[in-house]
Scaffold this motif. Structure first.
Motif, PDB file in Angstrom:
ATOM      1  N   LEU A   1      44.984  50.826  44.527  1.00  0.00           N
ATOM      2  CA  LEU A   1      44.319  49.525  44.484  1.00  0.00           C
ATOM      3  C   LEU A   1      43.245  49.570  43.400  1.00  0.00           C
ATOM      4  O   LEU A   1      42.360  50.427  43.431  1.00  0.00           O
ATOM      5  N   LEU A   2      43.322  48.644  42.438  1.00  0.00           N
ATOM      6  CA  LEU A   2      42.443  48.636  41.273  1.00  0.00           C
ATOM      7  C   LEU A   2      41.650  47.338  41.160  1.00  0.00           C
ATOM      8  O   LEU A   2      42.111  46.284  41.587  1.00  0.00           O
ATOM      9  N   PHE A   3      40.497  47.454  40.539  1.00  0.00           N
ATOM     10  CA  PHE A   3      39.686  46.319  40.107  1.00  0.00           C
ATOM     11  C   PHE A   3      39.596  46.472  38.591  1.00  0.00           C
ATOM     12  O   PHE A   3      39.040  47.444  38.097  1.00  0.00           O
ATOM     13  N   VAL A   4      40.197  45.539  37.859  1.00  0.00           N
ATOM     14  CA  VAL A   4      40.258  45.611  36.399  1.00  0.00           C
ATOM     15  C   VAL A   4      39.554  44.406  35.810  1.00  0.00           C
ATOM     16  O   VAL A   4      39.796  43.270  36.228  1.00  0.00           O
ATOM     17  N   GLU A   5      38.688  44.650  34.832  1.00  0.00           N
ATOM     18  CA  GLU A   5      38.076  43.578  34.061  1.00  0.00           C
ATOM     19  C   GLU A   5      38.572  43.735  32.631  1.00  0.00           C
ATOM     20  O   GLU A   5      38.563  44.837  32.084  1.00  0.00           O
ATOM     21  N   GLY A   6      39.039  42.634  32.043  1.00  0.00           N
ATOM     22  CA  GLY A   6      39.576  42.731  30.692  1.00  0.00           C
ATOM     23  C   GLY A   6      39.408  41.460  29.898  1.00  0.00           C
ATOM     24  O   GLY A   6      39.067  40.404  30.429  1.00  0.00           O
ATOM     25  N   ASP A   7      39.649  41.595  28.596  1.00  0.00           N
ATOM     26  CA  ASP A   7      39.669  40.443  27.695  1.00  0.00           C
ATOM     27  C   ASP A   7      41.096  39.920  27.661  1.00  0.00           C
ATOM     28  O   ASP A   7      42.051  40.688  27.504  1.00  0.00           O
ATOM     29  N   ALA A   8      41.245  38.611  27.810  1.00  0.00           N
ATOM     30  CA  ALA A   8      42.570  38.001  27.871  1.00  0.00           C
ATOM     31  C   ALA A   8      42.810  37.133  26.642  1.00  0.00           C
ATOM     32  O   ALA A   8      41.908  36.470  26.142  1.00  0.00           O
ATOM     33  N   SER A   9      44.056  37.170  26.172  1.00  0.00           N
ATOM     34  CA  SER A   9      44.465  36.302  25.073  1.00  0.00           C
ATOM     35  C   SER A   9      45.945  35.977  25.242  1.00  0.00           C
ATOM     36  O   SER A   9      46.685  36.730  25.872  1.00  0.00           O
ATOM     37  N   ILE A  10      46.351  34.869  24.668  1.00  0.00           N
ATOM     38  CA  ILE A  10      47.753  34.448  24.707  1.00  0.00           C
ATOM     39  C   ILE A  10      48.349  34.699  23.325  1.00  0.00           C
ATOM     40  O   ILE A  10      47.804  34.256  22.319  1.00  0.00           O
ATOM     41  N   ARG A  11      49.464  35.420  23.294  1.00  0.00           N
ATOM     42  CA  ARG A  11      50.182  35.671  22.045  1.00  0.00           C
ATOM     43  C   ARG A  11      51.421  34.786  22.044  1.00  0.00           C
ATOM     44  O   ARG A  11      52.143  34.720  23.036  1.00  0.00           O
ATOM     45  N   GLN A  12      51.672  34.090  20.943  1.00  0.00           N
ATOM     46  CA  GLN A  12      52.832  33.201  20.838  1.00  0.00           C
ATOM     47  C   GLN A  12      53.693  33.621  19.648  1.00  0.00           C
ATOM     48  O   GLN A  12      53.171  34.057  18.624  1.00  0.00           O
TER      49      GLN A  12
ATOM     50  N   LYS B   1      60.335  29.208  21.386  1.00  0.00           N
ATOM     51  CA  LYS B   1      58.937  29.624  21.429  1.00  0.00           C
ATOM     52  C   LYS B   1      58.694  30.443  22.688  1.00  0.00           C
ATOM     53  O   LYS B   1      59.112  30.058  23.773  1.00  0.00           O
ATOM     54  N   GLN B   2      58.024  31.571  22.515  1.00  0.00           N
ATOM     55  CA  GLN B   2      57.703  32.459  23.619  1.00  0.00           C
ATOM     56  C   GLN B   2      56.189  32.672  23.631  1.00  0.00           C
ATOM     57  O   GLN B   2      55.531  32.510  22.609  1.00  0.00           O
ATOM     58  N   SER B   3      55.674  33.040  24.784  1.00  0.00           N
ATOM     59  CA  SER B   3      54.255  33.379  24.868  1.00  0.00           C
ATOM     60  C   SER B   3      54.065  34.472  25.916  1.00  0.00           C
ATOM     61  O   SER B   3      54.884  34.639  26.814  1.00  0.00           O
ATOM     62  N   ALA B   4      52.995  35.229  25.742  1.00  0.00           N
ATOM     63  CA  ALA B   4      52.686  36.310  26.676  1.00  0.00           C
ATOM     64  C   ALA B   4      51.177  36.435  26.798  1.00  0.00           C
ATOM     65  O   ALA B   4      50.439  36.212  25.837  1.00  0.00           O
ATOM     66  N   LEU B   5      50.741  36.792  27.994  1.00  0.00           N
ATOM     67  CA  LEU B   5      49.327  37.042  28.251  1.00  0.00           C
ATOM     68  C   LEU B   5      49.027  38.500  27.929  1.00  0.00           C
ATOM     69  O   LEU B   5      49.691  39.397  28.446  1.00  0.00           O
ATOM     70  N   ASN B   6      48.061  38.734  27.061  1.00  0.00           N
ATOM     71  CA  ASN B   6      47.616  40.093  26.742  1.00  0.00           C
ATOM     72  C   ASN B   6      46.290  40.342  27.436  1.00  0.00           C
ATOM     73  O   ASN B   6      45.376  39.522  27.330  1.00  0.00           O
ATOM     74  N   VAL B   7      46.178  41.465  28.132  1.00  0.00           N
ATOM     75  CA  VAL B   7      44.930  41.850  28.779  1.00  0.00           C
ATOM     76  C   VAL B   7      44.543  43.221  28.243  1.00  0.00           C
ATOM     77  O   VAL B   7      45.313  44.179  28.352  1.00  0.00           O
ATOM     78  N   VAL B   8      43.351  43.304  27.648  1.00  0.00           N
ATOM     79  CA  VAL B   8      42.825  44.571  27.151  1.00  0.00           C
ATOM     80  C   VAL B   8      41.676  44.975  28.076  1.00  0.00           C
ATOM     81  O   VAL B   8      40.695  44.256  28.205  1.00  0.00           O
ATOM     82  N   GLN B   9      41.847  46.123  28.694  1.00  0.00           N
ATOM     83  CA  GLN B   9      40.889  46.606  29.695  1.00  0.00           C
ATOM     84  C   GLN B   9      39.503  46.814  29.104  1.00  0.00           C
ATOM     85  O   GLN B   9      39.343  47.396  28.058  1.00  0.00           O
ATOM     86  N   ARG B  10      38.487  46.295  29.805  1.00  0.00           N
ATOM     87  CA  ARG B  10      37.081  46.571  29.503  1.00  0.00           C
ATOM     88  C   ARG B  10      36.534  47.593  30.495  1.00  0.00           C
ATOM     89  O   ARG B  10      35.781  48.466  30.140  1.00  0.00           O
ATOM     90  N   SER B  11      36.919  47.423  31.763  1.00  0.00           N
ATOM     91  CA  SER B  11      36.487  48.377  32.783  1.00  0.00           C
ATOM     92  C   SER B  11      37.548  48.461  33.873  1.00  0.00           C
ATOM     93  O   SER B  11      38.347  47.547  34.052  1.00  0.00           O
ATOM     94  N   LEU B  12      37.539  49.589  34.573  1.00  0.00           N
ATOM     95  CA  LEU B  12      38.508  49.849  35.627  1.00  0.00           C
ATOM     96  C   LEU B  12      37.792  50.577  36.752  1.00  0.00           C
ATOM     97  O   LEU B  12      37.011  51.503  36.500  1.00  0.00           O
ATOM     98  N   GLU B  13      38.050  50.139  37.978  1.00  0.00           N
ATOM     99  CA  GLU B  13      37.492  50.815  39.140  1.00  0.00           C
ATOM    100  C   GLU B  13      38.606  51.018  40.153  1.00  0.00           C
ATOM    101  O   GLU B  13      39.370  50.087  40.446  1.00  0.00           O
ATOM    102  N   VAL B  14      38.718  52.223  40.671  1.00  0.00           N
ATOM    103  CA  VAL B  14      39.690  52.516  41.722  1.00  0.00           C
ATOM    104  C   VAL B  14      39.048  52.136  43.042  1.00  0.00           C
ATOM    105  O   VAL B  14      38.002  52.666  43.411  1.00  0.00           O
ATOM    106  N   LEU B  15      39.677  51.200  43.766  1.00  0.00           N
ATOM    107  CA  LEU B  15      39.150  50.759  45.058  1.00  0.00           C
ATOM    108  C   LEU B  15      39.710  51.584  46.211  1.00  0.00           C
ATOM    109  O   LEU B  15      39.005  51.860  47.178  1.00  0.00           O
TER     110      LEU B  15
END
Length: 143
Positions: free
Chosen positions: A99-110, A118-132
């Motif tokens: 079980l994780l708590f993840v904080e990240g920066d989100a962006s949409i790539r098209q 046309k396709q799109s995807a959500l990109n999440v780049v981790q800023r912090s991670l905590e194991v719950l």
């Protein structure tokens, strides 16, 4: 005026000016950032991959459930972590089901696929991670 009060004056002046310059306290860039917080379970063992520039990235997927138990739905979030050393080893060693708590920066790539759709995807780049919570493993418990 006391020395204590006069020493606070620059701080008070800065605080009142902060309303005019909302980012004056931040060390991050002034460009807009979409922040995403995910609480969920690790879907599979994290994978270490190399980018086209040769930099290593740890990629993993977090499954997050929502809705009432009778209509529970799962969302799958693919996360990239550009970490090194002990942090990379720590994330790579996490077990499926953690079980994780993840904080990240989100962006949409098209992009357009080979068929011109046309396709799109959500990109999440981790800023912090905590194991719950780690998954229960009866082999690791002491007898």
């Amino acid at each position: 005026m006391s020395a204590f009060a006069s020493s606070l004056r620059p701080t008070l002046r800065a605080a009142s000016g902060a309303a005019l310059s909302a980012r004056s306290f931040s060390s991050s860039s002034s460009r807009s950032v979409a922040r995403l917080i995910i609480t969920g379970r690790l879907a599979a063992q994290p994978e270490l991959q190399a980018t086209s520039s040769g930099r290593e990235v740890v990629k993993y997927t977090v499954a997050s459930h929502h809705g009432p138990s009778s209509k529970r739905q799962t969302s799958w979030f693919k996360v990239s972590a550009f970490v090194e050393g002990n942090q990379r080893e720590f994330i790579s060693g996490l077990q499926q089901g953690t079980l994780l708590f993840v904080e990240g920066d989100a962006s949409i790539r098209q992009w357009e696929d080979a068929e011109g759709r046309k396709q799109s995807a959500l990109n999440v780049v981790q800023r912090s991670l905590e194991v719950l919570k780690r998954p229960y493993n009866p082999e690791e418990s002491s007898d």
